[in-house]
Structures are given as structure tokens and as C-alpha cells.
Design an enzyme around this catalytic site. Structure first.
Site, PDB file in Angstrom:
ATOM      1  N   HIS A 137      28.088  -1.858   7.707  1.00 24.04           N
ATOM      2  CA  HIS A 137      27.765  -0.583   7.067  1.00 24.04           C
ATOM      3  C   HIS A 137      28.998   0.037   6.421  1.00 24.04           C
ATOM      4  CE1 HIS A 137      26.589   3.620   6.528  1.00 24.04           C
ATOM      5  NE2 HIS A 137      25.333   3.207   6.586  1.00 24.04           N
ATOM      6  N   GLY A 186      19.264  11.725  11.706  1.00 25.91           N
ATOM      7  CA  GLY A 186      18.247  12.729  11.434  1.00 25.91           C
ATOM      8  C   GLY A 186      17.294  12.293  10.338  1.00 25.91           C
TER       9      GLY A 186
END
Length: 262
Positions: free
Chosen positions: A147, A47
Site C-alpha cells: 500500500h 471509516g
């Protein structure tokens, strides 16, 4: 073109246009070329990245819910969803949760696997990464920055590090920005190996913010800076995994697996 069949390629996303085109765009392009009678659509799961692209660039990219709504409205009856995520982690789970409400609205709908889903995937990824560095020397260490996640699939990174070693690459180390192994663990393993040079490369589909800043940046906590302070010569390779043909081929295999499974 048969407009009733669509493949939705779902990525975490990136706000860096150059690496987006070279990685996510390249994966989508190869899928489109391999399946010319399918319509290829894009969705991102981040988002934050979607908001940045909309506000900064005036670029709207669908989230998964928007993409699914569009597929229903446009009358598709067969839908395959292929993620470019690396692990079955939070972003993959978020994607699956967004798809679930639409499962009954298509005659056929299938969800493909992320990059590292089977034991064979690990072996192919090791080969794909090492194909980029055929001249890696014994006095050099390749450090891959993943990550990382708080999800239990964080174990993938340590397992991948082990697989590199098992396949004969004693000077390849896998670490993460936000998981395990972290920089301290990786730097300790590198120190034990005692190379003259450290080569840093992102273990991410795109070479975006983490690669540019956390890995190759000039900040005091960037991996490049920290390894240089430890006395190593450091080289940074700012290429995302999506730029590697072997990695794209593995995503294509996952698409093919969806098509052949009952």
C-alpha cells in the site's frame, strides 16, 4: 466459555466479501481455534470501508471505539488487541489512539504487534511469501504491490525488498501504490533484471480494491497494463497475505507473545 477474556482483532478492512472471508476471517478463525476460551471480536479502522459496508450491504462492523465500548459494557476484564495491519503506520497509530482512553477500564489490556515489527518477522514473511511460489523461475520476476504510506514506516517496503535480495531472491521486487518504492522505481529495477515474465501479487492482507484495480485492472495506470506495455508477459495472483498459512502463523505468534510478556 469464560466471558471475561476477549481478543479484539483489528483490521483496516475491505469491502470485498470473498477476500474478507479468506483473509481477515481466516486469521480470526485460527486465533479462535488456538484460544477457545477467549471471545474473538472484530473491528475495522477504515471509516470509508465501514460506511460502504453499512450503506451497500447493511453490514455493521465496529470501529475501534465502538468495539472498546462494547468490551467495557459486556464486562470483560482481560483484553488482548491484535492488529492485522502490516506496518506500525497511520492505521496502527489510529488504533492505539482509539484504545488509549479505555486502558484503565480493564484489569489487563495489551496491544499486539503488526506483521512486520521485528527483524525475525521480515525473515518469516519472506519465507511465507516464497512458499506460495516454489516454482518461481530465474527468467520470471515477482513484483509485490504494497500500500505505502506518508508515515515514516514507509521505509519498511524498501527494507523488505532488501531482505528478499539478502535471502537469495534477486528476482523479487517490492513496490507501493502510495509510497516508496513507487511503480517507476520498481519497473526500473525489473527492467535492469530483464525477466521474460512479471508475476504481480498484492503485499496486503486482503486482495481488495488496490489489488483488483490498481494492480490487476485494465486501466491505463494499472501495474498489469504498464508492465504489458513494456513488453512483459504478466500474470496476476489475486491472493491476500491473509490466505497464506505462514503469514497467519506469524500473527498467531504475535498473539502468543502478548500472552507471555510480563
Amino acid at each position: 466459555m469464560n466471558q471475561k477474556k476477549a481478543m479484539l482483532v483489528v483490521s483496516f478492512g475491505t469491502s470485498y466479501e470473498e477476500t474478507r472471508n479468506k483473509t481477515i476471517g481466516a486469521i480470526e478463525k485460527e486465533i479462535a481455534e488456538s484460544y477457545p476460551d477467549w471471545e474473538i471480536r472484530r473491528a475495522f479502522t477504515s471509516g470509508m470501508i465501514l460506511r460502504v459496508l453499512e450503506k451497500r450491504d447493511g453490514l455493521h462492523i465496529d470501529n475501534v471505539t465502538e468495539a472498546m465500548e462494547g468490551l467495557v459494557q459486556d464486562g470483560f476484564r482481560t483484553v488482548l488487541i491484535q492488529p492485522t495491519h502490516i506496518i506500525n503506520g497511520d492505521e496502527y497509530d489510529k488504533m492505539v489512539d482509539a484504545v488509549k482512553p479505555y486502558m484503565e477500564q480493564f484489569e489487563t489490556i495489551k496491544i499486539g504487534e503488526p506483521l512486520l515489527s521485528s527483524s525475525e518477522d521480515y525473515e518469516e514473511v519472506v519465507k511465507g511469501v516464497m512458499a506460495q511460489l516454489p516454482q518461481l523461475q530465474a527468467e520470471e520476476a515477482l513484483v509485490l504491490m504494497g500500500h505505502g504510506t506518508t508515515h515514516h514506516t514507509d521505509a519498511v517496503y524498501a527494507a523488505l525488498d532488501y531482505r528478499f535480495k539478502a535471502m537469495g531472491y534477486k528476482n523479487v521486487f517490492v513496490g507501493t501504490v502510495e509510497g516508496y518504492p513507487d511503480f517507476e522505481q520498481v519497473s526500473s529495477m525489473v527492467d535492469t533484471y530483464r525477466p521474460k515474465k512479471v508475476i504481480l501479487m498484492p503485499f496486503m492482507v486482503v486482495a481488495g480494491d488496490h489489488a483488483q484495480n490498481d494492480m490487476a485492472g485494465e486501466e491505463e495506470d494499472a501495474w498489469k497494463t504498464l508492465f504489458e506495455e513494456s513488453g512483459y508477459e504478466v500474470e496476476c495472483i489475486l491472493k491476500g497475505l491473509g490466505e497464506f498459512s505462514e503469514i497467519r502463523r506469524l500473527y498467531l505468534k504475535h498473539v502468543a507473545d502478548m500472552l507471555t510478556e510480563e
